[in-house]
Design an enzyme around this catalytic site. Sequence first.
Site, PDB file in Angstrom:
ATOM      1  N   GLY A  70      10.814 -76.193 -46.523  1.00  0.00           N
ATOM      2  CA  GLY A  70      11.392 -76.208 -47.767  1.00  0.00           C
ATOM      3  C   GLY A  70       9.916 -75.951 -48.750  1.00  0.00           C
ATOM      4  O   GLY A  70      10.019 -74.780 -49.853  1.00  0.00           O
ATOM      5  N   SER A  71       9.320 -76.934 -48.899  1.00  0.00           N
ATOM      6  CA  SER A  71       8.028 -76.460 -49.190  1.00  0.00           C
ATOM      7  C   SER A  71       7.467 -75.085 -49.481  1.00  0.00           C
ATOM      8  O   SER A  71       7.168 -73.663 -50.053  1.00  0.00           O
ATOM      9  CB  SER A  71       6.549 -77.411 -49.135  1.00  0.00           C
ATOM     10  OG  SER A  71       7.461 -79.262 -49.795  1.00  0.00           O
ATOM     11  N   ASN A 151      16.890 -83.436 -55.990  1.00  0.00           N
ATOM     12  CA  ASN A 151      16.481 -84.126 -54.395  1.00  0.00           C
ATOM     13  C   ASN A 151      16.380 -85.538 -54.999  1.00  0.00           C
ATOM     14  O   ASN A 151      16.485 -86.839 -53.995  1.00  0.00           O
ATOM     15  CB  ASN A 151      14.629 -84.255 -54.478  1.00  0.00           C
ATOM     16  CG  ASN A 151      13.232 -83.764 -55.345  1.00  0.00           C
ATOM     17  OD1 ASN A 151      13.857 -83.639 -56.004  1.00  0.00           O
ATOM     18  ND2 ASN A 151      12.548 -84.607 -55.213  1.00  0.00           N
ATOM     19  N   GLN A 179      18.334 -79.649 -51.054  1.00  0.00           N
ATOM     20  CA  GLN A 179      19.072 -80.865 -51.183  1.00  0.00           C
ATOM     21  C   GLN A 179      20.211 -80.475 -50.979  1.00  0.00           C
ATOM     22  O   GLN A 179      21.792 -81.065 -50.462  1.00  0.00           O
ATOM     23  CB  GLN A 179      18.682 -81.558 -52.393  1.00  0.00           C
ATOM     24  CG  GLN A 179      17.548 -82.541 -52.370  1.00  0.00           C
ATOM     25  CD  GLN A 179      17.241 -83.303 -51.204  1.00  0.00           C
ATOM     26  OE1 GLN A 179      18.691 -84.617 -50.966  1.00  0.00           O
ATOM     27  NE2 GLN A 179      16.043 -83.766 -50.816  1.00  0.00           N
ATOM     28  N   THR A 237       4.040 -66.582 -34.612  1.00  0.00           N
ATOM     29  CA  THR A 237       5.371 -66.711 -33.825  1.00  0.00           C
ATOM     30  C   THR A 237       6.393 -67.244 -34.255  1.00  0.00           C
ATOM     31  O   THR A 237       5.787 -69.388 -34.603  1.00  0.00           O
ATOM     32  CB  THR A 237       4.526 -66.514 -31.702  1.00  0.00           C
ATOM     33  OG1 THR A 237       3.734 -66.009 -32.091  1.00  0.00           O
ATOM     34  CG2 THR A 237       6.188 -66.436 -31.240  1.00  0.00           C
ATOM     35  N   CYS A 324       8.279 -87.281 -50.739  1.00  0.00           N
ATOM     36  CA  CYS A 324       7.115 -86.201 -50.817  1.00  0.00           C
ATOM     37  C   CYS A 324       5.786 -87.462 -51.767  1.00  0.00           C
ATOM     38  O   CYS A 324       4.883 -87.047 -52.257  1.00  0.00           O
ATOM     39  CB  CYS A 324       7.282 -85.128 -51.081  1.00  0.00           C
ATOM     40  SG  CYS A 324       8.220 -84.636 -50.209  1.00  0.00           S
TER      41      CYS A 324
END
Length: 395
Positions: A70-71, A151, A179, A237, A324
Amino acid sequence: MKIYADNAATTRLSDTALAAMTPCFQEVYGNPSSLHTPGQQAAEKLAAAREIFARNLNASPRELTFTSGGSEADNQALRSAAALGARRGKRHIISTKFEHHAVLHTLQALEREGFEVTLLDIPPGGVVTAEQVREAIRPDTCLVSVMFANNEIGTIQPIAEIGAVCRQAGVLFHTDAVQAAGHVPIDVEALQVDLLSLSAHKFHGPKGVGALYARRNVPLTPLIHGGAQERGKRGGTEDLPGICGAAAAFDEACADLERNAAYLTPLRDKLIAGLTAIPHTVLNGDAVRRLPGNVNVCFEGIEGESLLLLLDEKGIAASSGSACTSGSLDPSHVLLALGRPHEVAHGSLRLTLSPENRPEEIDYILEVLPGIVSYLREMSPVWDELETGRRPHLI
């Protein structure tokens, strides 16, 4: 009893996701960019996973780019919209004060690069309004970014209404749905979303895999340069095992949305009722307009870190804020944005449930928590000052 009640931080990998990942390690192990048969077998799996995400979001497969989480998806969404805006002479961005740091820190970086950022205030219930967005939009606004569900406090934002305002004004709209994805329905067309971020480990997929939806004709600026993977939008990749596990987990979560919500909501509400019955305790965020498994409260007179350690001793894994920033001693920026005083914000507790949590676990939490709160308050000189009237109660 061992209870995991920190599912907003991360979730256990589901059996479905693991089963989808396993063949990709030793059987279908080719590089999806290779022309030979093993590579094309991998490419077929990659395409199938992209189709699963697209179908559940009501998007086109070509509108999905796989990321590391997500970041990264948030960073790419914001930087892409900012770059497009700059080319058009528009350098104003609107967001909110309680976004995830992946958004807030990216916005700070963009400010240093000459963009102007408006962060909307958060109403007491933790739900921003479309009218707030409408009033903040200017002729030079290039992007609005409002998270789908917070979140920490779990409040669900009026994404469809905000999307309509942005579409009418001709402004790109991004939502951090990390979320929300896999927990509430998401239809990018109905919501009029231009960019949307999600992360697999929030819905029982593997860590290190995410996706960014970008509406057709919204160009993405690569953050990682290299090969032509992901149609040139992200070099490197693809993590085929992770992507296949993420797709399987997302498909399962979306199929079970209504059933999971019906199961979790009563457990959530029972927790809220039991915890707020403890004197000088307040629920953070709207009681109804929130994710089915999210409970976030503040206990006056205690420190959240001590509470978490004592809960852990009792076999309960919980959180006092965003995973986080769990190593930070600063109070939650989300709770401060809600208007909670510093000393109250320090006493926060977040319990986030999944369908794997059982009703008897809720009973155990409610049995254990009041005693821990009382114990910590008895030890606290601050609580003594509050109870003797030398300091006024804030809750």
